[in-house]
Each structure stands twice: as C-alpha cells, then as structure tokens.
Design a protein around this motif. Structure first.
Motif, PDB file in Angstrom:
ATOM      1  N   LEU A  76     -18.898  16.081   4.230  1.00  0.00           N
ATOM      2  CA  LEU A  76     -18.154  14.845   4.483  1.00  0.00           C
ATOM      3  C   LEU A  76     -17.387  14.398   3.245  1.00  0.00           C
ATOM      4  N   LEU A  77     -18.005  14.539   2.077  1.00  0.00           N
ATOM      5  CA  LEU A  77     -17.310  14.178   0.843  1.00  0.00           C
ATOM      6  C   LEU A  77     -16.095  15.073   0.621  1.00  0.00           C
ATOM      7  N   ALA A  78     -16.221  16.336   0.978  1.00  0.00           N
ATOM      8  CA  ALA A  78     -15.086  17.259   0.839  1.00  0.00           C
ATOM      9  C   ALA A  78     -13.936  16.845   1.753  1.00  0.00           C
ATOM     10  N   GLN A  79     -14.258  16.297   2.919  1.00  0.00           N
ATOM     11  CA  GLN A  79     -13.224  15.897   3.872  1.00  0.00           C
ATOM     12  C   GLN A  79     -12.489  14.631   3.444  1.00  0.00           C
ATOM     13  N   THR A  80     -13.049  13.875   2.489  1.00  0.00           N
ATOM     14  CA  THR A  80     -12.354  12.676   2.031  1.00  0.00           C
ATOM     15  C   THR A  80     -11.062  13.026   1.287  1.00  0.00           C
ATOM     16  N   GLY A  81     -10.928  14.278   0.878  1.00  0.00           N
ATOM     17  CA  GLY A  81      -9.705  14.726   0.220  1.00  0.00           C
ATOM     18  C   GLY A  81      -8.775  15.491   1.142  1.00  0.00           C
ATOM     19  N   HIS A  82      -9.029  15.449   2.437  1.00  0.00           N
ATOM     20  CA  HIS A  82      -8.210  16.165   3.420  1.00  0.00           C
ATOM     21  C   HIS A  82      -6.804  15.575   3.476  1.00  0.00           C
ATOM     22  N   TYR A  83      -5.814  16.421   3.810  1.00  0.00           N
ATOM     23  CA  TYR A  83      -4.433  15.937   3.873  1.00  0.00           C
ATOM     24  C   TYR A  83      -4.200  14.994   5.039  1.00  0.00           C
ATOM     25  N   SER A  84      -5.047  15.078   6.074  1.00  0.00           N
ATOM     26  CA  SER A  84      -4.883  14.245   7.259  1.00  0.00           C
ATOM     27  C   SER A  84      -5.570  12.891   7.072  1.00  0.00           C
ATOM     28  N   GLU A  85      -4.836  11.808   7.361  1.00  0.00           N
ATOM     29  CA  GLU A  85      -5.427  10.469   7.263  1.00  0.00           C
ATOM     30  C   GLU A  85      -6.593  10.312   8.232  1.00  0.00           C
ATOM     31  N   ASP A 125      -3.334   5.476   2.946  1.00  0.00           N
ATOM     32  CA  ASP A 125      -3.555   5.012   4.318  1.00  0.00           C
ATOM     33  C   ASP A 125      -4.521   3.826   4.319  1.00  0.00           C
ATOM     34  N   GLN A 126      -4.104   2.730   4.942  1.00  0.00           N
ATOM     35  CA  GLN A 126      -4.932   1.525   4.946  1.00  0.00           C
ATOM     36  C   GLN A 126      -6.208   1.722   5.757  1.00  0.00           C
ATOM     37  N   GLY A 127      -6.125   2.488   6.852  1.00  0.00           N
ATOM     38  CA  GLY A 127      -7.306   2.740   7.666  1.00  0.00           C
ATOM     39  C   GLY A 127      -8.410   3.430   6.888  1.00  0.00           C
ATOM     40  N   ASN A 168       2.743   0.139  -3.758  1.00  0.00           N
ATOM     41  CA  ASN A 168       2.485  -0.404  -2.426  1.00  0.00           C
ATOM     42  C   ASN A 168       1.622  -1.656  -2.568  1.00  0.00           C
ATOM     43  N   ILE A 169       2.128  -2.785  -2.111  1.00  0.00           N
ATOM     44  CA  ILE A 169       1.384  -4.037  -2.263  1.00  0.00           C
ATOM     45  C   ILE A 169       0.097  -4.025  -1.451  1.00  0.00           C
ATOM     46  N   SER A 170       0.083  -3.299  -0.340  1.00  0.00           N
ATOM     47  CA  SER A 170      -1.130  -3.197   0.468  1.00  0.00           C
ATOM     48  C   SER A 170      -2.248  -2.494  -0.300  1.00  0.00           C
ATOM     49  N   VAL A 171      -1.882  -1.479  -1.067  1.00  0.00           N
ATOM     50  CA  VAL A 171      -2.872  -0.779  -1.891  1.00  0.00           C
ATOM     51  C   VAL A 171      -3.399  -1.699  -2.985  1.00  0.00           C
ATOM     52  N   ARG A 172      -2.525  -2.476  -3.586  1.00  0.00           N
ATOM     53  CA  ARG A 172      -2.949  -3.398  -4.640  1.00  0.00           C
ATOM     54  C   ARG A 172      -3.912  -4.457  -4.096  1.00  0.00           C
ATOM     55  N   LEU A 173      -3.617  -4.985  -2.927  1.00  0.00           N
ATOM     56  CA  LEU A 173      -4.490  -6.001  -2.333  1.00  0.00           C
ATOM     57  C   LEU A 173      -5.848  -5.421  -1.962  1.00  0.00           C
ATOM     58  N   ASP A 174      -5.847  -4.199  -1.450  1.00  0.00           N
ATOM     59  CA  ASP A 174      -7.128  -3.578  -1.093  1.00  0.00           C
ATOM     60  C   ASP A 174      -7.940  -3.215  -2.328  1.00  0.00           C
ATOM     61  N   ALA A 175      -7.269  -2.985  -3.446  1.00  0.00           N
ATOM     62  CA  ALA A 175      -8.000  -2.753  -4.692  1.00  0.00           C
ATOM     63  C   ALA A 175      -8.778  -4.002  -5.085  1.00  0.00           C
ATOM     64  N   LEU A 176      -8.185  -5.171  -4.864  1.00  0.00           N
ATOM     65  CA  LEU A 176      -8.890  -6.425  -5.117  1.00  0.00           C
ATOM     66  C   LEU A 176     -10.055  -6.597  -4.145  1.00  0.00           C
ATOM     67  N   ASN A 177      -9.851  -6.207  -2.902  1.00  0.00           N
ATOM     68  CA  ASN A 177     -10.932  -6.294  -1.914  1.00  0.00           C
ATOM     69  C   ASN A 177     -12.085  -5.360  -2.292  1.00  0.00           C
ATOM     70  N   PHE A 178     -11.744  -4.192  -2.802  1.00  0.00           N
ATOM     71  CA  PHE A 178     -12.770  -3.250  -3.253  1.00  0.00           C
ATOM     72  C   PHE A 178     -13.544  -3.833  -4.433  1.00  0.00           C
ATOM     73  N   LEU A 179     -12.800  -4.440  -5.358  1.00  0.00           N
ATOM     74  CA  LEU A 179     -13.445  -5.068  -6.509  1.00  0.00           C
ATOM     75  C   LEU A 179     -14.340  -6.219  -6.063  1.00  0.00           C
ATOM     76  N   ASP A 180     -13.938  -6.910  -5.024  1.00  0.00           N
ATOM     77  CA  ASP A 180     -14.735  -8.018  -4.498  1.00  0.00           C
ATOM     78  C   ASP A 180     -16.094  -7.520  -3.995  1.00  0.00           C
ATOM     79  N   VAL A 181     -16.119  -6.346  -3.380  1.00  0.00           N
ATOM     80  CA  VAL A 181     -17.382  -5.762  -2.919  1.00  0.00           C
ATOM     81  C   VAL A 181     -18.282  -5.459  -4.114  1.00  0.00           C
ATOM     82  N   LEU A 182     -17.701  -4.903  -5.153  1.00  0.00           N
ATOM     83  CA  LEU A 182     -18.488  -4.601  -6.352  1.00  0.00           C
ATOM     84  C   LEU A 182     -19.053  -5.875  -6.983  1.00  0.00           C
TER      85      LEU A 182
END
Length: 202
Positions: A76-85, A125-127, A168-182
């Motif tokens: 499963l960890l190997a699939q996180t680097g797959h080209y398909s979203e 990919d946001q998903g 991408n502003i969506s990526v930047r916002l999700d980085a903050l959301n990720f930091l919020d979890v931490l």
C-alpha cells in the motif's frame, strides 16, 4: 562443305537463351530499393508489452497482515507513489482498512509509514490529500504516542514547508490542515525546533 558448317554454327548460336546458365546478372538502378527475393527469410518481428498487475487476491500471504484486498502495508505504501490519482487515494483507503483490522501495524512500521506519507503532503490531487489527512486524524495519530513522532518530524516538516510554497493555493491550504492535525496530537514535537520551517514558507 564450307557453307554447311557455317549454317550449322549459326543455328547453334540461335538456340534457347538461358539454358545452362545458373545465375543471371541483373542491373540495378542507383538509389532504387531492391525487391526482396522470393526465398528471403523475414527476420523482422514485433513485440508488445502486456501490463499484468499483481493478482494480490491469489497470492499466498499466510502470516502477513493484509487488508480486504489482500494487500500488505508495504504494498500500500508503494502505491502511494503511483502515477494514478485514484490508485494513490485507494492506497490510503486501503491502509485505513488495514489499520482497522491490525492496529499494531501502525506502531511496528512507523519508520516506514511516516516518511512515505510525508511525500504526499503536497500531492497535486486534493482527493489524495484529504484521504491521507483523514487516515492520520482518525487512525494513525490516536494510536501512537506523541513522542514517537519526534524522529520523523524533520522529514515531515520539510514536506509541509515545501507544500506551503506550492503555486497551487489548494495545496498550500491543505498543508495548513495537515499541520493542524499534527498540532492536535503532537504539539510539542511539531513546534520545538521545526515550526520555523513553516514560517519560512510565508
């Protein structure tokens, strides 16, 4: 006698052409492609590749912890680097099922899990980003001690900082959301010595 010999020689010279000749010399025009001989062997061949994904359901994985698709954490960890979203997102959904069945996998393989998923903080990919964040908040972070996250914080925060500078502003916002979890589960590990990396992104 003389005329008869002359006539005989002339008749012999005008016999069937080509009789007794093994090879006939053919003149070829310069630059013209030669036609293939009738007895020439065609040695050209074509090959096509067939992509056959691993039939995980049929593999023998006795003694290994697997999810409902019979996939291990390493797969499963190997699939996180797959080209398909879709494949990357399904990898995180598959890990959620695996951790529900075998929660001990989180603690036993934290050294493999955290560096690998950190690479997906800035996933285009946001998903994929949402699925990863849900996995962390709902299953991974509650199952480990906050101090156990400290060895992986340099790698994690480096990816968070990189995502915060994404175009991408969506990526930047999700980085903050990720930091919020931490910050919710391991505030001291997130702040001490590593928070300044995030501020450099602004």
């Amino acid at each position: 006698m003389g005329p008869m010999k002359a006539a005989g020689k002339g008749k012999k010279k005008g016999g069937n052409k080509g009789v007794g000749i093994d090879f006939k010399k053919v003149k070829h025009k310069v630059g013209k492609k030669l036609a293939k001989a009738q007895n020439e062997t065609d040695v050209d061949f074509r090959s096509k590749s067939i992509n056959m994904p691993s039939q995980a359901v049929q593999e023998d994985k006795d003694g290994l912890n697997v999810n409902f698709h019979n996939l291990t954490l390493q797969e499963l960890l190997a699939q996180t680097g797959h080209y398909s979203e879709k494949a990357r997102k399904n990898a995180f959904l598959g890990m959620a099922d695996l951790f529900n069945r075998h929660p001990e996998e989180i603690r036993q393989h934290a050294h493999q899990f955290f560096p690998k998923i950190a690479e997906r903080v800035g996933d285009p990919d946001q998903g994929v980003r949402v699925a990863m964040r849900a996995l962390l908040r709902e299953q991974v972070m509650p199952a480990i001690h906050a101090g156990a996250l400290r060895p992986f914080m340099p790698v994690i925060m480096a990816h968070v900082s990189g995502a915060m500078t994404n175009l991408n502003i969506s990526v930047r916002l999700d980085a903050l959301n990720f930091l919020d979890v931490l910050m919710d589960f391991a505030p001291m590990s997130s702040v001490n010595g590593f928070a300044f990396l995030c501020h450099l992104g602004f």
